[in-house]
Design an enzyme around this catalytic site. Structure first.
Site, short mmCIF file in Angstrom:
data_model
loop_
_atom_site.label_atom_id
_atom_site.label_comp_id
_atom_site.label_asym_id
_atom_site.label_seq_id
_atom_site.Cartn_x
_atom_site.Cartn_y
_atom_site.Cartn_z
N HIS A 70 -13.20 -12.51 -0.24
CA HIS A 70 -13.52 -12.34 -1.66
C HIS A 70 -13.22 -10.93 -2.11
O HIS A 70 -13.84 -10.42 -3.03
CB HIS A 70 -15.02 -12.61 -1.92
CG HIS A 70 -15.42 -14.04 -1.80
ND1 HIS A 70 -15.40 -14.73 -0.61
CD2 HIS A 70 -15.86 -14.93 -2.73
CE1 HIS A 70 -15.82 -15.97 -0.80
NE2 HIS A 70 -16.11 -16.12 -2.08
N GLU A 127 -8.47 -25.49 -7.43
CA GLU A 127 -7.50 -24.47 -7.85
C GLU A 127 -6.09 -25.00 -7.95
O GLU A 127 -5.31 -24.56 -8.79
CB GLU A 127 -7.50 -23.27 -6.90
CG GLU A 127 -8.60 -22.27 -7.15
CD GLU A 127 -9.92 -22.72 -6.59
OE1 GLU A 127 -9.91 -23.76 -5.88
OE2 GLU A 127 -10.94 -22.07 -6.83
#
Lengths: 399, 343, 326
Positions: free
Chosen positions: C130, C61
């Protein structure tokens, strides 16, 4: 070191005061505790004592309302000259004045600050010149909402149906002045009294209980005492005893709650040339009759001279008004807020009673109790009044 | 594995004549390299005094000792190739052709600076010559160059993008992510790690168990080359090869330049984490200015006098930049709110 | 008018912009490996635009985000997907220190027309790492634009505007809202950044809600209507720059407001919106303002606890009823 004399705050809601007169002359040597000047507040004229020693220097001598905290004089040391008081005070003083003004305003706002209102309600009230103290709040905890203010405005304008807390009072037209009459402005005291009575009558739902009391025994008791106590003193004493036995009467109603007072402080209505004053006898249940009578005499003298200490004019829990000496047989009085009741006493008149040998004449007076129905119901008030009558008719414990 | 730079070739009878080129660099190239190197040297020698007397209000990180790397690599690039830099970015920008006046004005926080006085030393940039910016985050600029690589590939040009960073950055997660990503996507990117043996005060030997950063390249499947960073020409040769690979689509190369900073991490750093002897040794024996000068003179591409002239020219340019910066105005207060967003 | 899901609407918006401008490209993880990418948002796009313009990368990322910045700085208009908003944390240096600041630090030299799109939100039993909605972190950073659409119409229009914007736009999606349907015109349209939308008109109270909470607020408004309370629901759509004028106009009309967001309460976007409104419209308020937000706890795995963590229709209606006592 010059000690400042500033307009004192003599009760918690006081915003301003007027220097009525100085009791000593400029340059005189003053000692701490000596009476210095008379200040008129909304409630009364109050004697103010010196806080320090010094030579008196007067800054404000004339009579005009000044905010609490305003500079009115100095107590100077030997050889000292008074600080120059310019028209616009030097910045430090102005700031100090401003701070005091803020404190005073905060404290005086204490009354309206205890009024809970939403921001928009406050804004509209301010814009329309509405006193929030007169608006009933329908929000949680009695907060005043926009709707409440608008309703109030509508009532004043004569439109719409009255809502809760409002009597639908129409604003009366101002009387057209006659050519040869000029309006007399009321003194601070009279004005305050007028407003207070109007508010009391408008917000507290008054109901009335009347009872006739045989004063024969009481009068006989008085005759045995020297000096002979006045009828008012007897009524005060008897009321104090009765209130001690009925704490539910010694209360105040405020914003949906009842406040029970721990002291029995009985106010006595007194007429003076400047209006109605109600000095207070504190802890009246602790004073025997003779002491009550003595205290009453002192307060009457003070009322004539219009010299009261702050605490002699505040924190009453019950009031007695006696118009008997003026020949009134009975009357209904307006409650002195925030008290729950007021006792109106009439003249002693020989009245017919059914005795053992037919009709007898006995000296009797009529008592009328006005009660705030939010604080007290008829039955409780009646029991109090009945006990009061008993205390007067069988006055063994009265002295 | 070390690879020493090729020495200039020439027959003995050519000793009297200048050689045509050194590693393919002609006299003009070499003089230009020397000029730019001297600009870097003078610029970063000048800044400490200005920092100490607050003419430069912020902090700067000198790159004295690193000049060979910047000059060598950038000599292999075209004007429209991209470079990304670090907090020690003056040399990269000057080597790429940066304007000394606008640089100095930026360091002095003036509105005529490259970044209108709002970036300072650590954020100087000149996008018009492909210098994407110095960066205050260690390793922060590396993925930007990977992005430039994506951009080149998408546009189908023959540009390349070079990421300058240090041994410190090679410990950052983003270094590994970036090298891997560029490798896997075969991007036209060159990673130039300037290993000056110290990440601020941490010795390289305390940062990694391997002696060469370049060894890591194997782990990512790309070529890793070690070169003497103090020899600008050696660096150039290695860089040229890597650039060639990148331009032809063969993907990235990791070049490790062994170098050394002659001063502290930042201006004023007493760098007591290094011995005086070590510092002096590098200054005496591995000064990129001396080395380049020697190589130019050896190849008889120029004379001492000529080189001195160029040095003097560079010196004057730096002084002019200082004067320019000092005379430049401060930004307006309204500049506070400008350039947050593009229209 | 035809109805699309939020997912379809976003997909269509991206496709149209990729057709319109060849500088737009997609980069992210599993874009090819999973059909339409991890959430199906990119359905059909890899096949249409090929591997040059739809780039699947390893899990990196930080490098992904940095590469997005670098590509944007060198003439492209990238869209990077951060698979769950929670993973944005790995990319924070590139978002906060680079994307948000490069233009400012370089005195306007850098222009970064990039979009970071990221699915946020709980409700699928994905647990604490998440399920977060971290928009408050991004709104706090000067130099980023932040949008959070709720309906398909807004989602498509805002995506197109985000791609056309020449600045870093953080486009936050809601995983549970993906399947919500709504009318989407056939003809091209844009929803401008920085404009709020009144989703339902009312007179008694303003409910300001974001993302999936817009749906909850509308449901609460229906229930309140049965109690005779008329609630106005306003969706800011863009969180930064915030269309405070529309919010204030609504509050001036109704005098009462509640802010509802899924993210947990402390220092959430509700605190900012409430403060901005009170600062300007204090004397228009007839009741104290309220926030109805997620509880200040990590998001639990157990579904019923998970549902308790976020605002419910009952909590929203309850807050409104409290305000209407004034």
């Amino acid at each position: 070191m010059a000690v400042e004399i500033r307009m004192p705050r003599l009760n918690w809601s006081q915003e301003s005061g007027t220097v009525t007169r100085w009791l000593r002359s400029p340059g005189e040597h003053i000692k701490t505790g000596e009476p210095l000047l008379i200040v008129e507040t909304e409630k009364a004229e109050i004697e103010v004592e010196a806080d320090a020693d010094g030579l008196l220097h007067i800054v404000v001598s004339e009579s005009r309302p000044l905010p609490v905290g305003a500079l009115i004089g100095y107590l100077l040391g030997e050889g000292e000259t008074a600080p120059v008081v310019a028209d616009s005070p030097p910045p430090g003083e102005a700031r100090a004045g401003a701070e005091l003004a803020i404190v005073a305003k905060r404290e005086s706002r204490g009354n309206s600050e205890r009024i809970s209102a939403t921001p928009i309600a406050r804004r509209i009230a301010k814009e329309q010149g509405i006193d929030l103290a007169l608006v009933a709040g329908s929000g949680p905890k009695g907060s005043i909402t926009e709707r409440d203010v608008r309703r109030h405005i509508d009532h004043l304008a004569g439109a719409g149906a009255p809502g809760p807390g409002s009597l639908g009072v129409r604003e009366l037209n101002r009387p057209s002045p006659w050519a040869d009459e000029s309006p007399i402005s009321l003194s601070t005291v009279r004005k305050a009294t007028a407003e207070m009575l109007a508010a009391s009558f408008a917000t507290a739902p008054h109901f009335y209980l009347g009872i006739t009391v045989d004063m024969g025994q009481a009068l006989r008791l008085c005759a045995t005492l020297d000096p002979q106590p006045s009828i008012t003193a007897v009524l005060i004493r008897a009321s104090a005893i009765a209130l001690a036995g009925h704490p539910e009467v010694n209360v105040s109603y405020w914003e949906g709650a009842l406040y029970k007072h721990s002291h029995i402080n009985i106010g006595v209505a007194m007429a003076t040339s400047e209006g109605l004053l109600v000095p207070v006898i504190r802890d009246a249940d602790r004073l025997p009759l003779s002491a009550t009578d003595e205290r009453l005499r002192q307060l009457r003298e003070k009322a004539q001279a219009r010299h009261f200490r702050g605490d002699e004019m505040s924190e009453g829990t019950f009031t007695i008004s006696n118009l008997g000496m003026l020949g009134i047989e009975e009357f209904l009085a307006v409650i002195n807020p925030p008290e729950a009741a007021i006792l109106a006493v009439g003249a002693i008149v020989d009245r017919a009673y059914a005795g053992t040998q037919g009709i007898e004449l006995r000296p009797a007076l009529k008592l009328n109790l006005s009660i705030d129905h939010r604080a007290l119901d008829g039955a409780d008030a009646a029991r109090f009044l009945a006990d009061l009558k008993n205390t007067l008719e069988q006055p063994e414990g009265l002295a | 594995m070390s690879k020493t730079a090729a020495k200039a070739k020439g027959k003995p009878e050519d000793a009297a004549r200048p050689t045509a080129s050194v590693a393919g660099l002609d006299r003009e190239d070499l003089l230009d390299m020397y000029l730019r190197m001297m600009r870097i040297r003078y610029f970063d020698t000048r800044t400490p005094g200005l920092v100490k007397n607050m003419t430069i209000p912020g902090m700067c990180h000198e790159c004295i000792g690193h000049e060979g790397v910047a000059i060598g690599v950038i000599q292999a690039l075209n004007r429209d190739d991209y470079i990304g830099s670090t907090h020690r970015g003056h040399g990269h920008l000057i080597a790429k052709g940066g304007d000394l006046k606008r640089m100095m004005a930026e360091l002095m926080a003036k509105k005529t600076g490259y970044c209108k006085g709002k970036g300072g030393s650590m954020h100087v940039a000149d996008q018009s010559i492909g210098m994407l910016g110095a960066d205050g985050i260690v390793g922060g600029g590396i993925p930007l160059i990977v992005g430039a690589g994506f951009s080149i590939k998408l546009r189908g040009t023959r540009q390349v993008a070079v990421s300058f960073h240090g041994d410190g950055a090679a410990a950052q997660g983003v270094w590994h992510e970036s090298v891997n990503l560029a490798a896997v996507k075969r991007l036209p990117v060159i990673f130039v790690c300037e290993n000056n043996l110290y990440a601020l005060s941490t010795r390289w030997s305390e940062s990694a168990l391997i002696s060469d950063v370049a060894a890591r390249a194997q782990g990512y499947g790309i070529p890793g080359i070690v070169v003497d960073g103090q020899d600008a020409i050696a660096v150039y040769e290695v860089a040229k090869e890597a650039v060639g690979r990148a331009r032809s689509g063969e993907g990235p190369t990791l070049i490790e330049c062994k170098t050394y900073r002659f001063t502290g991490h930042w201006i004023g750093d007493p760098h007591t984490y290094r011995t005086k002897e070590e510092v002096e040794w590098w200054k005496e024996n591995r000064d990129p200015v001396k080395i380049l000068r020697a190589r130019i003179l050896d190849a008889r591409m120029a004379t001492d006098v000529e080189l001195d002239d160029f040095a003097a020219r560079a010196h004057e340019e730096v002084e002019e930049a200082v004067r320019y910066g000092i005379a430049s105005p401060e930004p307006e207060p309204s500049a506070l709110f400008e350039d947050v967003f593009a229209p | 008018m035809r109805e699309l899901t939020v997912l379809q609407a976003i997909n269509e918006g991206i496709r149209e912009e990729m057709e319109r401008d060849e500088r737009v490209f997609l980069i992210g993880e599993d874009l090819w490996g999973l059909p339409g990418g991890p959430h199906g948002v990119y359905k059909g796009l890899p096949e249409q635009f090929g591997s040059t313009r739809v780039i699947q990368t390893p899990i990196s990322e930080s490098a992904l985000m940095g590469a997005t910045v670098g590509a944007a700085a060198t003439g492209m208009r990238p869209i990077v997907e951060i698979m769950h908003m929670d993973f944005m944390t790995i990319a924070m240096d590139q978002i906060v220190n680079h994307a948000a600041k490069l233009r400012y630090m370089t005195g306007g030299q850098a222009t970064l027309p990039l979009v970071m799109r990221t699915p946020a939100g709980s409700g699928q039993g994905n647990a604490a790492q998440h399920s977060q909605s971290l928009e408050a972190w991004l709104v706090h950073v000067p130099g980023l634009k932040v949008v959070m659409p709720s309906t398909p119409y807004d989602a498509k229009g805002l995506m197109k505007s985000a791609i056309r914007d020449n600045n870093p736009v953080m486009y936050i999606e809601h995983k549970v809202a993906y399947n919500r349907k709504g009318p989407v015109p056939e003809e091209e349209y844009l929803v401008p950044l920085g404009k709020a939308d009144v989703k339902r008109e009312g007179t008694d109270v303003t409910i300001i809600a974001t993302a999936y909470m817009v749906y909850m607020a509308l449901q609460a408004a229906d229930e309140l209507a049965r109690d005779g309370i008329s609630a106005e629901v306003v969706d800011p759509r863009t969180l930064n720059p915030l269309d405070i004028d529309t919010l204030i106009a609504s509050v001036r009309k109704t005098r009462r407001f509640v802010v509802v967001h899924e993210a947990n309460k402390t220092c959430g976007i509700g605190a900012e919106i409430l403060s901005q409104i009170v600062e300007t419209a204090f004397t228009d308020l007839d009741a104290p303002p309220r926030r109805v937000c997620g509880e200040d706890v990590p998001i639990p795995y157990n579904r019923s606890l998970e549902a308790r963590q976020i605002p419910s229709v009952e909590r929203i209606a309850g807050a409104v009823l409290e305000l209407c006592r004034y």
